[in-house]
Each structure stands twice: as C-alpha cells, then as structure tokens.
Design a protein around this motif. Structure first.
Motif: not given
Ligand SMILES: [Ca+2]
Ligand SMILES: [Ca+2]
Ligand SMILES: [Ca+2]
Ligand SMILES: [Ca+2]
Length: 403
Positions: A240-246
C-alpha cells in the motif's frame, strides 16, 4: 462424462416441482448462487469473485468454442458507469484440460489495462494457449436508456473473437426461495410452496462479462472433449502506497476464486473449507482432498450412491472442470438451445444448471426453483449475452428486479 448424464439433460426441460424426500433432510446453510459470493475471500473481492463460467460451441460457427465468464455480480443499472470496469490487478486464467485427466495442460489468460475514465475503453490482453498475444478493447458502460453498442472484435491472425463489458447477468435462480425452503425443512415444517415463487434473484442486474470465440484449431482435445475452469488470481505481495493510495502487487500469482462445474463449491463444500477449495487445484480434487466433504454433504441430503458417483464423475474424479464434447453440434437462438449440446455437456447461457444439479442431488427426481430462464432475451450473435440493463425511463414501472 457418462451418457446417462447427458440423457438427463433432456428430462430437465420440464421443471415441475416435485419434492424429493431427499430434501426433507437437507442440512445446508445459506446457499448463495452459482458461484457469486460463495466464499469469504471471494465475497470481499468483487473483481475476483467469479459468478459463472460457460463453454459451448459457437452456434454461428461450430468450428469455434465460446468461453465466457462473469465477475462483479449484482451491478445495479444506475451504477453501470461507476462499477462497470475490469480490475487491472487481477489475472483471469481459463485452464484448459486437453488430455482427459485432472491436470490443466494449457491456459488462456485475460488481463486488462487500468481504467483511465468512465467512458474510455480498457485494453484487454489475451494470451492464447500457443502463447500468441491478442489485444482488444472493452465496451465502456453507459447510463443511457438504451444499452451501448457492443465492441466485438475479431483478430485477423488467429480468428479469435472477443467481447468484454457490462451485460445482463445470464444466471437465473431464486436464492431466497431456495433458502426459505431449506429453512422450512430445518424447522421441521417443509414448505414446498417456497420453491414456487418463480422470482429470479439476478433479474434486473448486470455483471461484468468476458467472452471469447476461439477456433478449435487453436485447442487440443481428448476424443473431442475439452475441460475448462476459471481461476481469478492476484499476485501474492501487496504494498500500500500511503501517499497515492495505490496498492501495488508483485510476486507469484495465487487464486482468489476458482470455478468449473456450477454450484459445486456453493452447494457441496462446507463453509469452513470454501476458501481452501478456491485456493486448491483440480489435481487436489482428483486426489480426494474434498471428497469426504462432498460425499458427506450429498449423503446428508439423501443422495444415493449412484448419484453421488455421477456427481463425483463430473467434478471430483478428474477435477472440477466443465467438460465440453466438441463433436456435438450446437445450434439454435441465444447461444444454442438443442438439448443434447447443453449442460452438463459444457454450459450455455440458457441452460438451467440449477435444476440439473438438483436433479442428481435429488436422485434424478425432477425438482427446480421455478425460475426457468433469463429475464431478458439472450442475443443471436456473439457474445449471445442479453444486453446490459440500463436505468429506466420514468414511465417504466417494472425494473425487472425480483427480490
Ligand atoms: Ca465466486
Ligand atoms: Ca491434462
Ligand atoms: Ca438476467
Ligand atoms: Ca431453474
């Protein structure tokens, strides 16, 4: 597949509700659908939750086999635009069994590009059994009063015809009717009238559909018979990429859901093992990994040894594959309707598979859910699916739903 099974297909054109004594001891919990939302993991992963899998000779050209499947069930027409997309992180793998055993031999993989807007087609990539890669466009969804024109494309090099997009869910079954009937049995007051509601739980709703018409020359068969199932798979590692939500996937692919013969996992596998069944393979089926559970369920339902053996021959002994005899011609409207070519010989959109499976469970007694066909017309040209349900105009009082 034994000839006795095919013969039974003819019998089931009559859907009289005759209650078998076998059902009066039925201990089942909630039965959901063909395969929609049948297991905890798939239940919470809609893009990977298989609804149904189909395989039949293309009635427009019996030298081709139509493979089709549905995912993301129960799309409300008013949500066509929001929900009418394919997940780019799921691999849809049709396993082909071409030698007559329980081991898949080759595959057809279907994946989709990321969606860039609600009106832009996604690009589908199809990898054929010989490794050839074909690309095609999906049909974008619409909120218009009439269904969008379908994008159907044929690859000139391979002859493969492709469709993917929103369509009416071709499956038909009365879920609450069946479950209320079972509940009445469990309460000790069997109420057969519950099976007479004739309300199709799937009527009025859409699903995401993929259909391919594949030349037989690209396939191999064992005495003309080919087995097929569908795996929906994700890569094991999720970040999970917290900055982009990806959510980024990597690593090897593992199953979320699997389906061959309709209703096997749904009806016969105990709830506690449904995820395990989906994560397993057809080799495990044949090795007897779930045989005790399946036989236990059937025995509790009152299914006798002869019919346990018939059902085992279809979905256990050589794995849970839908098997299609490609030497039996398929013809007629809506994807074909001649009795000898239908389920359990492969499966067409119009085949009443619920009644057929129940027929064997109930020791070849005619029993059915009184839902005998789809709520909208199947079409007579590939992909043969009924057109997508669209938001109704104000003057329309019936939106087809039959909850
Ligand atoms: Ca499923
Ligand atoms: Ca094989
Ligand atoms: Ca329908
Ligand atoms: Ca039925």
């Amino acid at each position: 597949m034994s000839t006795s099974i095919r013969r039974a297909g003819f019998v089931l054109s009559v859907t009289a509700v005759v209650l078998s004594l076998a059902f009066f001891s039925m201990p089942q919990g909630v039965t959901r659908a063909a395969d929609h939302s049948e297991a905890p993991l798939a239940d919470h992963d809609r893009p990977a939750d298989i609804g149904d899998v189909y395989a039949f000779l293309d009635p427009s050209d019996n030298t081709k086999v139509v493979f089709a499947f549905t995912v993301v069930g129960f799309i409300v027409p008013s949500e066509n635009a929001n929900q009418g997309a394919f997940d780019s992180t799921v691999r849809y793998r049709l396993e082909l069994e071409e030698t007559g055993d329980a081991v898949a031999d080759r595959f057809i993989d279907v994946t989709f590009s990321e969606r860039t807007s609600r009106t832009t087609p996604q690009t589908a990539t199809v990898v054929l059994p010989n490794g050839t890669r074909v690309t095609a466009m999906t049909t974008p969804p619409s909120l218009a009063g009439t269904a969008p024109t379908r994008t159907v494309s044929t690859d000139s090099a391979t002859g493969v015809t492709f469709f993917a997009g929103v369509a009416d869910d071709p499956f038909f079954f009365d879920i609450p009717g069946f479950n209320r009937f079972v509940a009445s049995i469990q309460a000790g007051t069997p109420d057969g009238s519950q099976l007479a509601r004739g309300r199709d739980s799937f009527a009025g709703y859409n699903t995401m559909c993929v259909a391919l018409s594949v030349p037989l020359s690209l396939l191999q068969t064992s005495n003309g018979v080919i087995g097929v199932d569908l795996l929906t798979q994700r890569q094991l590692k999720r970040t999970f990429k917290p900055k982009t939500g990806e959510v980024v996937y990597s690593g090897k692919f593992v199953n979320v859901d699997r389906m061959g013969v309709p209703a096997i996992n749904t009806v016969l596998i105990p709830f506690a093992r449904k995820d395990e069944y989906n994560l397993a393979s057809t080799s495990k089926d044949a090795a007897g990994t779930f045989a005790t559970d399946i036989i236990g369920t059937l025995t509790a339902l009152g299914t006798n040894t002869d019919n346990v053996n018939i059902l085992a021959s279809v979905a256990v002994l050589n794995g849970d594959f839908l098997r299609l005899n490609t030497t039996i011609p398929n013809n007629g409207p809506g994807g074909g309707n001649n009795a000898e070519a239908g389920f359990p010989n492969g499966r067409r959109f119009g085949d009443d598979v619920v009644d057929t499976v129940l027929f064997f469970v109930a020791n070849q007694t005619a029993i059915g859910d009184s839902v005998n066909g789809n709520d909208v017309a199947l079409t007579d040209a590939f992909p043969y699916l009924g057109l997508s349900q669209q938001p109704r105009n104000p003057d329309v009082t019936d939106d087809n739903t039959r909850n």
